[in-house]
Design a protein around this motif. Structure first.
Motif, PDB file in Angstrom:
ATOM      1  N   LEU A  61       0.836  -1.200   0.000  1.00  0.00           N
ATOM      2  CA  LEU A  61       0.000   0.000   0.000  1.00  0.00           C
ATOM      3  C   LEU A  61       0.874   1.255   0.000  1.00  0.00           C
ATOM      4  CD1 LEU A  61      -2.793   1.336   0.185  1.00  0.00           C
ATOM      5  CD2 LEU A  61      -2.690   1.073   2.669  1.00  0.00           C
ATOM      6  N   LYS A  62       1.892   1.256   0.851  1.00  0.00           N
ATOM      7  CA  LYS A  62       2.785   2.416   0.949  1.00  0.00           C
ATOM      8  C   LYS A  62       3.530   2.655  -0.364  1.00  0.00           C
ATOM      9  CE  LYS A  62       5.812   4.009   4.370  1.00  0.00           C
ATOM     10  NZ  LYS A  62       6.815   3.660   5.397  1.00  0.00           N
ATOM     11  N   ALA A  63       4.077   1.573  -0.913  1.00  0.00           N
ATOM     12  CA  ALA A  63       4.834   1.697  -2.170  1.00  0.00           C
ATOM     13  C   ALA A  63       3.920   2.171  -3.299  1.00  0.00           C
ATOM     14  CB  ALA A  63       5.474   0.362  -2.525  1.00  0.00           C
ATOM     15  N   THR A  64       2.684   1.687  -3.298  1.00  0.00           N
ATOM     16  CA  THR A  64       1.737   2.058  -4.348  1.00  0.00           C
ATOM     17  C   THR A  64       1.366   3.541  -4.249  1.00  0.00           C
ATOM     18  OG1 THR A  64       0.882  -0.186  -4.453  1.00  0.00           O
ATOM     19  CG2 THR A  64      -0.552   1.536  -5.297  1.00  0.00           C
ATOM     20  N   LEU A  65       1.076   3.998  -3.036  1.00  0.00           N
ATOM     21  CA  LEU A  65       0.707   5.407  -2.861  1.00  0.00           C
ATOM     22  C   LEU A  65       1.876   6.312  -3.238  1.00  0.00           C
ATOM     23  CD1 LEU A  65      -1.365   5.171   0.450  1.00  0.00           C
ATOM     24  CD2 LEU A  65      -2.224   5.480  -1.886  1.00  0.00           C
ATOM     25  N   LYS A  66       3.079   5.879  -2.847  1.00  0.00           N
ATOM     26  CA  LYS A  66       4.276   6.653  -3.178  1.00  0.00           C
ATOM     27  C   LYS A  66       4.429   6.765  -4.697  1.00  0.00           C
ATOM     28  CE  LYS A  66       9.154   6.347  -2.504  1.00  0.00           C
ATOM     29  NZ  LYS A  66      10.064   5.208  -2.480  1.00  0.00           N
ATOM     30  N   GLN A  67       4.181   5.664  -5.383  1.00  0.00           N
ATOM     31  CA  GLN A  67       4.329   5.641  -6.832  1.00  0.00           C
ATOM     32  C   GLN A  67       3.232   6.449  -7.523  1.00  0.00           C
ATOM     33  OE1 GLN A  67       7.185   4.415  -7.929  1.00  0.00           O
ATOM     34  NE2 GLN A  67       6.545   5.437  -9.810  1.00  0.00           N
ATOM     35  N   ILE A  68       2.039   6.414  -6.964  1.00  0.00           N
ATOM     36  CA  ILE A  68       0.944   7.228  -7.520  1.00  0.00           C
ATOM     37  C   ILE A  68       1.345   8.704  -7.487  1.00  0.00           C
ATOM     38  CG2 ILE A  68      -1.406   8.088  -7.058  1.00  0.00           C
ATOM     39  CD1 ILE A  68      -2.168   5.206  -6.221  1.00  0.00           C
ATOM     40  N   ILE A  69       1.985   9.110  -6.384  1.00  0.00           N
ATOM     41  CA  ILE A  69       2.405  10.507  -6.237  1.00  0.00           C
ATOM     42  C   ILE A  69       3.517  10.851  -7.237  1.00  0.00           C
ATOM     43  CG2 ILE A  69       3.514  12.140  -4.637  1.00  0.00           C
ATOM     44  CD1 ILE A  69       1.941  10.611  -2.383  1.00  0.00           C
ATOM     45  N   VAL A  70       4.465   9.932  -7.404  1.00  0.00           N
ATOM     46  CA  VAL A  70       5.551  10.164  -8.372  1.00  0.00           C
ATOM     47  C   VAL A  70       4.969  10.321  -9.779  1.00  0.00           C
ATOM     48  CG1 VAL A  70       7.562   9.123  -9.502  1.00  0.00           C
ATOM     49  CG2 VAL A  70       7.332   8.980  -7.017  1.00  0.00           C
ATOM     50  N   TRP A  71       4.100   9.376 -10.167  1.00  0.00           N
ATOM     51  CA  TRP A  71       3.520   9.446 -11.516  1.00  0.00           C
ATOM     52  C   TRP A  71       2.650  10.686 -11.670  1.00  0.00           C
ATOM     53  CZ3 TRP A  71       2.699   3.476 -11.222  1.00  0.00           C
ATOM     54  CH2 TRP A  71       3.823   2.838 -11.791  1.00  0.00           C
ATOM     55  N   ARG A  72       1.925  11.035 -10.620  1.00  0.00           N
ATOM     56  CA  ARG A  72       1.079  12.236 -10.667  1.00  0.00           C
ATOM     57  C   ARG A  72       1.935  13.470 -10.934  1.00  0.00           C
ATOM     58  NH1 ARG A  72      -2.177  13.147  -5.258  1.00  0.00           N
ATOM     59  NH2 ARG A  72      -0.225  14.143  -4.693  1.00  0.00           N
ATOM     60  N   SER A  73       3.109  13.522 -10.262  1.00  0.00           N
ATOM     61  CA  SER A  73       3.984  14.688 -10.437  1.00  0.00           C
ATOM     62  C   SER A  73       4.543  14.765 -11.861  1.00  0.00           C
ATOM     63  CB  SER A  73       5.125  14.646  -9.417  1.00  0.00           C
ATOM     64  OG  SER A  73       6.068  13.663  -9.814  1.00  0.00           O
ATOM     65  N   MET A  74       4.512  13.651 -12.573  1.00  0.00           N
ATOM     66  CA  MET A  74       4.983  13.655 -13.968  1.00  0.00           C
ATOM     67  C   MET A  74       3.834  13.879 -14.945  1.00  0.00           C
ATOM     68  SD  MET A  74       7.502  10.345 -13.842  1.00  0.00           S
ATOM     69  CE  MET A  74       8.231  10.696 -15.429  1.00  0.00           C
ATOM     70  N   GLY A  75       2.662  14.133 -14.406  1.00  0.00           N
ATOM     71  CA  GLY A  75       1.503  14.368 -15.271  1.00  0.00           C
ATOM     72  C   GLY A  75       0.670  13.130 -15.558  1.00  0.00           C
ATOM     73  N   PHE A  76       1.085  11.993 -15.034  1.00  0.00           N
ATOM     74  CA  PHE A  76       0.280  10.766 -15.201  1.00  0.00           C
ATOM     75  C   PHE A  76      -0.668  10.666 -13.996  1.00  0.00           C
ATOM     76  CE2 PHE A  76       4.512   9.792 -17.079  1.00  0.00           C
ATOM     77  CZ  PHE A  76       4.119   9.806 -18.411  1.00  0.00           C
ATOM     78  N   ASP A  77      -1.722  11.464 -14.056  1.00  0.00           N
ATOM     79  CA  ASP A  77      -2.560  11.603 -12.860  1.00  0.00           C
ATOM     80  C   ASP A  77      -3.895  10.895 -12.975  1.00  0.00           C
ATOM     81  OD1 ASP A  77      -3.533  13.239 -14.800  1.00  0.00           O
ATOM     82  OD2 ASP A  77      -3.377  15.099 -13.645  1.00  0.00           O
ATOM     83  N   ASP A  78      -4.077  10.131 -14.083  1.00  0.00           N
ATOM     84  CA  ASP A  78      -5.361   9.448 -14.225  1.00  0.00           C
ATOM     85  C   ASP A  78      -5.214   7.928 -14.164  1.00  0.00           C
ATOM     86  OD1 ASP A  78      -4.003   9.275 -16.560  1.00  0.00           O
ATOM     87  OD2 ASP A  78      -5.600  10.046 -17.856  1.00  0.00           O
ATOM     88  N   LEU A  79      -4.130   7.461 -13.593  1.00  0.00           N
ATOM     89  CA  LEU A  79      -3.933   6.016 -13.470  1.00  0.00           C
ATOM     90  C   LEU A  79      -4.640   5.503 -12.233  1.00  0.00           C
ATOM     91  CD1 LEU A  79      -0.070   5.983 -14.068  1.00  0.00           C
ATOM     92  CD2 LEU A  79      -1.790   5.093 -15.671  1.00  0.00           C
ATOM     93  N   ARG A  80      -5.171   4.284 -12.379  1.00  0.00           N
ATOM     94  CA  ARG A  80      -5.741   3.638 -11.195  1.00  0.00           C
ATOM     95  C   ARG A  80      -4.902   2.402 -10.896  1.00  0.00           C
ATOM     96  NH1 ARG A  80     -12.092   2.118 -10.215  1.00  0.00           N
ATOM     97  NH2 ARG A  80     -12.199   4.050  -9.060  1.00  0.00           N
ATOM     98  N   ILE A  81      -4.374   2.331  -9.674  1.00  0.00           N
ATOM     99  CA  ILE A  81      -3.490   1.214  -9.331  1.00  0.00           C
ATOM    100  C   ILE A  81      -4.192   0.286  -8.351  1.00  0.00           C
ATOM    101  CG2 ILE A  81      -1.120   0.603  -8.668  1.00  0.00           C
ATOM    102  CD1 ILE A  81      -0.979   2.906 -10.590  1.00  0.00           C
ATOM    103  N   SER A  82      -4.152  -1.008  -8.677  1.00  0.00           N
ATOM    104  CA  SER A  82      -4.810  -1.958  -7.773  1.00  0.00           C
ATOM    105  C   SER A  82      -3.802  -2.707  -6.913  1.00  0.00           C
ATOM    106  CB  SER A  82      -5.662  -2.947  -8.577  1.00  0.00           C
ATOM    107  OG  SER A  82      -4.857  -3.713  -9.445  1.00  0.00           O
ATOM    108  N   ILE A  83      -4.235  -3.040  -5.724  1.00  0.00           N
ATOM    109  CA  ILE A  83      -3.442  -3.877  -4.820  1.00  0.00           C
ATOM    110  C   ILE A  83      -4.269  -5.116  -4.455  1.00  0.00           C
ATOM    111  CG2 ILE A  83      -2.022  -2.007  -3.855  1.00  0.00           C
ATOM    112  CD1 ILE A  83      -3.859  -1.883  -1.465  1.00  0.00           C
ATOM    113  N   ASN A  84      -3.585  -6.214  -4.225  1.00  0.00           N
ATOM    114  CA  ASN A  84      -4.276  -7.461  -3.856  1.00  0.00           C
ATOM    115  C   ASN A  84      -4.492  -7.519  -2.353  1.00  0.00           C
ATOM    116  OD1 ASN A  84      -4.333  -9.204  -6.453  1.00  0.00           O
ATOM    117  ND2 ASN A  84      -2.272  -8.326  -6.388  1.00  0.00           N
TER     118      ASN A  84
END
Ligand code: C2E
Ligand code: MG
Ligand code: MG
Length: 284
Positions: free
Chosen positions: A93-116
């Motif tokens: 969960l932590k790694a995913t949220l961190k990565q969402i923020i990184v991608w968001r900062s690069m303009g990839f802000d509409d991705l949806r990431i799933s975790i099991n």
């Protein structure tokens, strides 16, 4: 977790079904968690109508110094048995949220990431609170996160699942049924649950090329899912022919080696950058 499940996992892995080995794996898992040796990788989900990557699945990876990559199914089962599953889940969960923020900062802000989510976590009262807290702390919109659950884990205790899932969904978190078709449930049984996505198991995708019956089964699962307002993801698409058939059957998204294997985040970033570059080239 039943011990026969662990035994089965050992038998099906390259490890020997010896208890010595189990204990060593357990010890090594503790150590790996302490040394931050367990990583979160990502596999893209490709939207068949938009022809672009719209999301990812986060998958645990443990590259053991002497064993090599340990199958996640195996060490997740060990973690479920010895109580380390909470730590593993927090890590993803932590790694995913961190990565969402990184991608968001690069303009990839509409991705949806799933975790099991393992069945044990769904049963635990803390799942909803922990997830919503982590989202809030990270400043991430719930709509960028999705959770993947198996049929059996939701039908274990449907009423409890319904309440937990409804709370997550109220914050925008997507709910997905993983490996659909491997359990003994029908979509109509799941119809009362607050769901967004059905992921059709790889086993069926494997068979769509060679079997008319499988194609019919997959086609009817897709129709029924759409009638229930669910999106459909085909798992484990490996060939162009499979992709073509899934597309014809009306599947919404595909995930599989054909698009990309699961990869470390920086490799996926390169993928996203490439996609953006070609989209911009096409638009100009
Ligand atoms: P899953 O959630 O169904 O994940 C999809 C699995 O299919 C992944 O295996 C992925 O690498 C594999 N896959 C994707 N595309 C293809 C393809 O085209 N061909 C083939 N042959 N395989 C493909 P992986 O990473 O080994 O994970 C196995 C299982 O371990 C997952 O199945 C999930 O149940 C569990 N798992 C992985 N990460 C986590 C986690 O963070 N938490 C929990 N609770 N379980 C996890
Ligand atoms: Mg999954
Ligand atoms: Mg799956």
């Amino acid at each position: 977790l039943k011990s026969d499940k662990i035994a089965h996992l050992f038998a099906s892995s390259r490890l020997h079904a010896a208890s010595d080995d189990y204990i060593r794996l357990e010890t090594d898992l503790h150590e790996a968690l302490e040394k931050n040796a367990i990583e979160t990788w990502f596999q893209p989900k490709f939207d068949l109508a938009q022809h672009r990557i719209v999301g990812m699945e986060a998958l645990l990876r443990w590259n053991h110094e002497s064993r090599g990559f340990v199958p996640p199914q195996l060490f997740v089962a060990v973690a479920e048995a010895n109580g380390l599953i909470d730590k593993l889940s927090q890590l993803v969960l932590k790694a995913t949220l961190k990565q969402i923020i990184v991608w968001r900062s690069m303009g990839f802000d509409d991705l949806r990431i799933s975790i099991n989510i393992s069945p044990m976590q769904l049963r635990a009262e803390s799942l909803v609170e922990d997830t919503l807290c982590a989202l809030k702390e990270a400043g991430v919109d719930g709509r960028q996160l999705e959770i993947e659950l198996t049929e059996t884990s939701v039908l274990d205790n449907p009423e409890q699942a319904r309440q937990a899932l409804a709370k997550l969904r109220a914050s925008g978190v997507g709910i997905s049924i993983d490996d659909f078709g491997t359990g003994y449930t029908s979509l109509s049984l799941l119809a009362d649950l607050p769901l967004d996505v059905v992921k059709i198991d790889r086993m069926f995708i494997n068979a769509v090329e060679s079997s008319d019956r499988s194609r019919a089964v997959v086609g009817s699962v897709i129709s029924m899912a759409h009638a229930l307002n669910l999106r459909v993801v085909g798992e484990g698409v490996e060939t162009n022919a499979q992709l073509e058939i899934m597309s014809q059957l009306g599947c919404d998204e595909v995930q599989g080696y054909l698009i990309s294997r699961p990869l470390p985040a920086d490799k996926i970033t390169a993928f996203l950058v490439n996609q953006r570059t070609s989209e911009q080239a096409r638009a100009s």
